[in-house]
Design an enzyme around this catalytic site. Structure first.
Site, PDB file in Angstrom:
ATOM      1  N   ALA A 269     -12.275  39.190 -13.446  1.00 13.36           N
ATOM      2  CA  ALA A 269     -10.670  40.200 -13.217  1.00 13.36           C
ATOM      3  C   ALA A 269     -10.921  40.296 -12.365  1.00 13.36           C
ATOM      4  O   ALA A 269      -9.512  40.743 -11.567  1.00 13.36           O
ATOM      5  CB  ALA A 269     -10.594  40.816 -14.452  1.00 13.36           C
ATOM      6  N   ASP A 319     -21.344  37.538 -17.000  1.00 10.71           N
ATOM      7  CA  ASP A 319     -20.413  36.249 -17.760  1.00 10.71           C
ATOM      8  C   ASP A 319     -19.748  36.008 -18.717  1.00 10.71           C
ATOM      9  O   ASP A 319     -20.218  36.381 -20.209  1.00 10.71           O
ATOM     10  CB  ASP A 319     -21.449  35.179 -16.880  1.00 10.71           C
ATOM     11  CG  ASP A 319     -21.078  33.712 -17.342  1.00 10.71           C
ATOM     12  OD1 ASP A 319     -20.034  33.597 -17.482  1.00 10.71           O
ATOM     13  OD2 ASP A 319     -21.917  33.666 -16.387  1.00 10.71           O
ATOM     14  N   CYS A 391      -4.486  29.411  -9.233  1.00 11.13           N
ATOM     15  CA  CYS A 391      -4.642  29.354  -7.694  1.00 11.13           C
ATOM     16  C   CYS A 391      -4.401  27.817  -7.218  1.00 11.13           C
ATOM     17  O   CYS A 391      -4.707  28.508  -5.443  1.00 11.13           O
ATOM     18  CB  CYS A 391      -4.526  30.448  -7.206  1.00 11.13           C
ATOM     19  SG  CYS A 391      -6.200  30.662  -6.201  1.00 11.13           S
TER      20      CYS A 391
END
Length: 453
Positions: A269, A319, A391
């Site tokens: 996040a 993790d 991305c």
């Protein structure tokens, strides 16, 4: 009584700092964004800090093209040139080619930098090289290696392997359009907290300050700006009214489509842009569990939540692959997995990322992406939604990961993205995918998957 010697004029602090930062980038393999965010230009006046940042980012972006031109004009072994002299030449040539600095001023400042930062005789070298290129400015020498990929890579300042990769995939016209876009001054996306301030009020406020801005054509709570400096100085971000976020990231959250009172997991996040947008779309009612493996970056999520007055966010450093074991009963209504990736969709904003990536990065990241997908899938309740996003524009990290995941998990199906994002950004398979030259935003990908059982 003898007159005192006149003191030498102080070197321009922005140019001096730019040379120092360029040296840090090369010697320490540092990232431009990290150096700037570390506050290394904070000691400068705001205007000088902005110029130093622009110099460093621009030179880093155009480094290969600048090297090619300087090698043509330098009388000697360019590859043996002392680094600091090269940094000064970078700066002088960048100003001559890419800024509105008057040529005489760019030349004078570069010569002075060379004399004071390198040695007195270096000023003559800088003067000769830059004047040669200034005379040729309208007809600069062009690479003619006979290899299309190599010539494009030099002219548009990208690694050759990257250009070869894109030529094979997209062809010459699309590749050149992408290379051009990566070197243009980008628009920056800014999300407006429209529950606190109207978008048109922000646009009027920026117009009064002479800031080039426009409403996003695809999101009603975003604007686009050419410069972030005035927004940062206006402290609208600190007040929780605005957040810097690319429109492509906003569209990923729209694809997730969070609702109030749901439990939502935002995996990987940090730094929290999507996390806070999720909570905002939920009107801060429900639970947003934000996980990231980096403890220091988790603090950025908490800071962003505090800044924006959002109380539904719980951030934890862990993790993701350990979460299903640590929280065996956790079943979320929606899970957003924004995986680590090559980032080849954000090269317009990340000037130096192109020089840090290698072809082998793809195979290493693909394995990690698969592992994270497996962990994320275990957190989705039956009937819930999983959104996988990146991305990057690379199919190996995008479509191919989803196809492989679906082959392993027949209890997940693709939901076409058309209902949540513009149709022009939806692929034949129903995935969300932006193309930077067409959409004027970062290259991004996302797949919306429904768990059927």
């Amino acid at each position: 009584m003898p007159r005192a010697r006149a003191s030498r004029k102080r070197l321009d602090p922005a140019r001096r700092e730019a040379v120092r930062l360029l040296q840090r980038i090369e010697t320490d393999q540092a990232y431009v964004n990290r150096l700037i965010s570390a506050g290394l230009t904070d000691e400068l006046e705001p205007e000088a800090g902005r110029r130093a940042t622009e110099y460093v980012a621009g030179i880093t972006r155009w480094r290969r093209w600048l090297d090619f031109l300087l090698a043509q004009a330098y009388r000697g072994r360019y590859d043996k040139m002392e680094p600091r002299l090269r940094y000064v030449l970078y700066l002088g040539l960048y100003e001559l080619l890419f800024t509105d600095t008057p040529p005489y001023a760019a030349l004078h400042e570069a010569v002075e930098l060379a004399r004071r930062l390198v040695r007195p005789q270096a000023g003559a070298v800088v003067n000769a090289v830059l004047r040669t290129l200034l005379r040729q400015r309208d007809f600069l020498p062009q690479p003619q290696t006979g290899d299309t990929a190599e010539d494009l890579a030099i002219r548009y300042s990208h690694p050759t392997w990257m250009v070869q990769h894109w030529l094979a995939r997209y062809g010459p016209a699309e590749t050149e359009a992408l290379l051009r876009y990566n070197n243009e001054r980008p628009w920056f996306g800014v999300r407006v907290r429209t529950d606190r301030i109207a978008r048109h009020v922000v646009l009027h406020r920026l117009a009064d300050r002479g800031v080039e801005a426009e409403p996003s054509p695809v999101l009603d709570d975003f604007i686009r700006v050419r410069r972030l400096g005035p927004i940062l100085e206006d402290r609208l971000i600190e007040k929780g009214l605005l957040a810097v976020q690319d429109e492509s990231a906003g569209l990923v959250v729209r694809l997730l489509d969070p609702h109030p009172e749901e439990t939502i997991v935002d995996a990987c996040a940090a730094p929290g842009g999507k996390t806070t947008y999720i909570a905002t779309r939920m009107r801060d009612h429900g639970r947003v569990l934000a996980f990231d493996v980096h403890a220091r970056r988790v603090e950025l999520i908490r800071k962003a939540a505090l800044q924006q007055g959002l109380t539904s966010i719980v951030a934890e450093a862990v993790d993701l692959r350990e979460v299903p074991t640590r929280y065996p009963d956790l079943q979320a209504d929606r899970v957003l997995l924004d995986v680590p990736c090559t980032g080849l969709g954000v090269l317009a904003k990340r000037a130096d990322l192109r020089w840090h990536r290698q072809p082998e990065d793809l195979s290493e990241l693909v394995q990690l992406q698969d592992e994270l997908l497996e962990a994320a899938a275990r957190l989705v309740r039956p009937g819930g939604v999983l959104v996988y996003s990146t991305c990057t524009i690379e199919p190996e990290e995008n479509e191919e990961r989803i196809r492989a995941f679906l082959a392993r998990h027949p209890n997940f199906t693709v939901e076409r993205a058309d209902a949540w994002v513009p149709a022009a950004m939806v692929t034949a398979e129903g995935f969300f995918a932006t193309w930077p030259p067409r959409d004027q935003m970062d290259g991004a990908f996302a797949a919306r998957l429904r768990r059927t059982s």
